[in-house]
Scaffold this motif. Structure first.
Motif, PDB file in Angstrom:
ATOM      1  N   TYR A 183       2.286   5.791   2.162  1.00  0.00           N
ATOM      2  CA  TYR A 183       3.517   5.062   2.426  1.00  0.00           C
ATOM      3  C   TYR A 183       3.209   3.978   3.441  1.00  0.00           C
ATOM      4  CZ  TYR A 183       8.413   4.223   3.682  1.00  0.00           C
ATOM      5  OH  TYR A 183       9.633   3.651   3.909  1.00  0.00           O
ATOM      6  N   MET A 184       3.273   2.756   3.033  1.00  0.00           N
ATOM      7  CA  MET A 184       2.916   1.617   3.877  1.00  0.00           C
ATOM      8  C   MET A 184       1.557   1.837   4.542  1.00  0.00           C
ATOM      9  SD  MET A 184       6.154  -0.346   5.104  1.00  0.00           S
ATOM     10  CE  MET A 184       6.774   0.496   6.488  1.00  0.00           C
ATOM     11  N   SER A 185       0.607   2.201   3.753  1.00  0.00           N
ATOM     12  CA  SER A 185      -0.796   2.423   4.100  1.00  0.00           C
ATOM     13  C   SER A 185      -1.065   3.791   4.729  1.00  0.00           C
ATOM     14  CB  SER A 185      -1.348   1.328   5.034  1.00  0.00           C
ATOM     15  OG  SER A 185      -1.021   1.601   6.378  1.00  0.00           O
TER      16      SER A 185
ATOM     17  N   TYR B 243       0.824  -1.205   0.000  1.00  0.00           N
ATOM     18  CA  TYR B 243       0.000   0.000   0.000  1.00  0.00           C
ATOM     19  C   TYR B 243       0.862   1.260   0.000  1.00  0.00           C
ATOM     20  CZ  TYR B 243      -3.346  -3.580   1.027  1.00  0.00           C
ATOM     21  OH  TYR B 243      -4.086  -4.715   0.962  1.00  0.00           O
TER      22      TYR B 243
END
Lengths: 335, 415
Positions: free
Chosen positions: A194-196, A176
């Motif tokens: 960034y990383m969900s 994600y």
């Protein structure tokens, strides 16, 4: 509370369409309606005909309000413009029937399943990013939609930014991380996650409606007609068969340039953007991204812009019209 | 389930370290990323990321890396990251959650009927700003910190917390720093002390604004960022309550000492004027309601003994009226009637009659609410206290503990 949730719904409340995605056990289903209505003079015969054809409508002040998918065709037939409960991503304050109609349209896509207990259904709806200096519109819009959903019987109500929903729907293989662009009817919403984690979101007030009204103004056609042409026949190919096609190309290009410019400015101006060790993908979604050739056009504009965050690929969402609703559904499931 | 909890604690310790100590983010980021990649189900993977990484990015490039810390701890980080990667893939349970999932971002306005000053920026340069009400802000010591984002808790407990970023209040402090006599022949000393103090506050990112002995207004931490000024603290307005006000409330400190003199207020006329124009500007710019402009003593709490008034800054004698505000000492501290805090009787002695009125009102309100709920005051207080502890436990991150420690160290050092 979470143990009690048995159903999940993702809801895309867009300026031009309302789409609901739901997951019951393993099955996923999509319901969609045009977020528009048209007013017809009331007659018993019209009322009976609409009822026979299962066309959703309501009666108000001696008129029949036909809403959803059939409204556009009826408006075209009658030479009228459709009316919109929403404009530029938010509830339309200039439309007196806005609240009643949005409630009707929402209830038409949120038909409860057999035995479904709405108090045990978690619903997550999409919201746009507030245009710069217009935070109040978002606050009012979001609070009002919550009220409507509460009125319909939902109690576990969440919201998600539209661009982030595109990331949640399409970019699971990069954890994600990436850029979601949703080209809707009223706005183009953009988010970098960034990383969900939503790191940066913004919206540009140029969407399908902007293209329709601008093209209508220079060609003398009705915006509703332009929209039908755009959705049925338009594609980028460098050859203009008529003035409408040419105008559509010009205003599509304008929209693409605005989104890319906005993305460049936002990435360069934000202190939140992390340094990416890898290139990130960009996903295009929404009805505005569907014309053939749109992706190539967008890629070309991106290459020229030289973004501070390098983009690995530009991809078109699997089902652009359903991406936001699917992303909202994933968000509801992951709560 | 036990394994899941251990996994959650472990991942949080990595993220916590990244947040609190500003470890170079790529290590923690890569560890969490690789861990997430091993989860096949996209929904489970997203759930894992949202519950570990949380609702804001801990790897902001604005973070200043502390190479000394990194050198001293890289071994521990490497071991922790390796252990994290070796951990078996487990389903992420609800219990793992420590950072709240994404919540809507809304305007800081309360929507209540309130009149706000109308102040606008006249001119801005690299070193200063001038505002339409005559306020001049010096920017020589201005510094960035972590961007401020915080949770506001609706009074209706069935509503989820709301994410906010714009300031919703002001907390007034005293620097409690060394003071030279305010005399012309002391100019050199006064300047040295003032500059040293500002340097110290800048280094510790302790306040957003400082009003020096001459009434000059210095911006230290930017409005959009958090400052380590309020520590454990509680306040509420008509819609929301707020915990730990380093985020969401701007810290304005007056260079003075509480016990500096027997005067009505330890602030000089120049400082009071600056308090007024600065408050006007901030209220105008962020639409801050007057009731949210309060002193540190009114918001400070000590969770370890469940008492209010842990810090005494402006426990009395804050010139509310002269600063263009209502007498907010009249306000019942929400820590007492919303979260069941008590107070030490010595607080009454220190604060005198002005703050006492608010304390008394809070006690009366708590008893009324207890009656409305059909329970005794102590049982009701206990339930409120449990609610606070539940919220406090959720939100207290190691970064916040670090900020509190820094603030305490700064005050002790200044004293």
């Amino acid at each position: 509370m979470s143990e009690q949730i048995s159903q999940h719904v993702g809801l895309d409340i867009g300026t031009s369409r309302v789409v609901a995605a739901r997951k019951n056990e393993e099955a996923e289903s999509i319901e969609s309606q045009l977020n528009a209505f048209v007013r017809l003079p009331h007659s018993k015969m019209t009322e009976a005909s609409l009822g026979r054809e299962n066309v959703p409508f309501s009666i108000s002040d001696g008129h029949i309000l036909v809403y959803g998918n059939e409204s556009a065709a009826l408006a075209d037939l009658l030479g009228q413009e459709v009316r919109r409960p929403m404009t530029q991503g938010f509830l339309n304050s200039a439309e007196p029937a806005s609240l009643e109609q949005i409630e009707e349209i929402l209830s038409s896509v949120l038909t409860p399943g057999e035995g479904e207990d709405l108090s045990k259904t978690r619903i997550c709806f999409s919201v746009p990013a507030a245009p710069s200096g217009n935070q109040e519109s978002l606050t009012y819009h979001e609070a009002t939609v919550r009220q409507v959903l509460e009125k319909l019987g939902y109690s576990d109500i969440r919201s998600i930014n539209e661009g982030v929903a595109a990331v949640y729907a399409e970019l699971e293989e990069t954890n994600y991380t990436g850029i979601g662009v949703s080209c809707g009817g009223g706005l183009c919403n953009v988010a970098l996650a960034y990383m969900s984690v939503p790191v940066m979101t913004f919206s540009i007030a140029k969407g399908g409606d902007f293209i329709d009204t601008s093209a209508a103004a220079v060609t003398g056609e009705m915006a509703n007609r332009i929209r039908l042409v755009k959705e049925e026949t338009f594609h980028f190919n460098g050859h203009y068969s008529d003035k409408v096609q040419q105008a559509l190309t010009v205003y599509y290009d304008d929209m693409i340039q605005s989104v890319v410019q906005g993305l460049n400015d936002a990435l360069r101006g934000s202190r939140q953007v992390p340094k990416m060790s890898r290139r990130v993908p960009l996903v295009l979604s929404g009805g505005g991204a569907m014309p053939e050739g749109f992706k190539a056009r967008f890629e070309r504009a991106l290459q020229a812009a030289n973004l501070p965050v390098p983009v690995s690929e530009v991809r078109l969402a699997k089902e652009p019209l359903h991406t936001t609703a699917r992303g909202a559904l994933v968000a509801a499931l992951s709560e | 389930m036990k394994g899941e909890r251990r996994l959650g604690v472990f991942v949080h310790s990595i993220i916590g370290m990244a947040r609190q100590t500003r470890v170079p983010g790529r290590i923690a980021g890569a560890a969490v990323g690789l861990r997430a990649s091993r989860i096949d189900d996209p929904v489970q993977r997203l759930r894992f990321l949202r519950r570990t990484v949380g609702d804001r990015c801990p790897w902001s490039p604005a973070v200043i890396r502390e190479s000394g810390w990194w050198r001293g701890n890289r071994g521990k980080i490497a071991v922790a990251a390796a252990a994290l990667l070796a951990w078996p893939v487990l389903e992420v349970s609800q219990g793992v959650s420590g950072f709240l999932s994404a919540v809507p971002v809304v305007s800081a306005k309360t929507g209540s009927i309130e009149s706000y000053p109308n102040v606008w920026l006249l001119e801005a340069g690299a070193g200063s700003e001038v505002w339409s009400n005559g306020l001049r802000i010096e920017r020589r010591f201005e510094v960035a910190n972590q961007p401020s984002a915080f949770q506001a808790y609706p009074h209706r407990q069935d509503r989820p917390p709301v994410k906010m970023t714009a300031p919703v209040g002001i907390v007034y402090h005293t620097t409690e720093s060394h003071l030279a006599p305010l005399e012309e022949r002391q100019n050199k000393r006064l300047k040295i002390i003032g500059e040293t103090l500002l340097g110290f506050i800048r280094e510790n990112k302790a306040y957003h604004y400082v009003i020096d002995r001459f009434g000059r207004v210095w911006r230290v931490v930017r409005d959009t960022d958090e400052a380590n000024h309020a520590g454990n603290s509680v306040w509420a307005d008509g819609e929301y309550s707020y915990l730990n006000l380093n985020r969401g409330f701007l810290g304005v400190s007056v260079e003075t000492q509480t016990a500096a003199s027997g005067e009505e207020t330890p602030a000089t006329p120049a400082q009071i004027h600056s308090l007024k124009v600065l408050t006007e500007m901030l209220r105008s710019k962020y639409r801050i309601v007057a009731g949210n402009c309060i002193t540190h003593a009114q918001v400070s709490v000590n969770p370890s003994n469940n008492q209010v008034g842990y810090h005494y800054d402006w426990a009395a004698k804050f010139p509310y009226i002269e600063a263009g505000l209502p007498d907010n000492y009249e306000k019942a501290p929400p820590a007492i009637w919303m979260y069941g805090f008590t107070y030490d009787p010595s607080l009454v002695t220190v604060t005198g009659a002005r703050y006492w009125r608010g304390l008394l009102k809070a006690e009366v309100r708590l008893r009324e609410d207890a009656t409305a709920h059909g329970v005794g005051p102590e049982a009701y207080r206990k339930s409120l206290s449990q609610r606070y502890r539940a919220l406090f436990g959720r939100m207290k991150s190691r970064a916040e503990a670090s900020a509190e420690a820094k603030q305490k160290a700064m005050k002790e050092s200044a004293e």
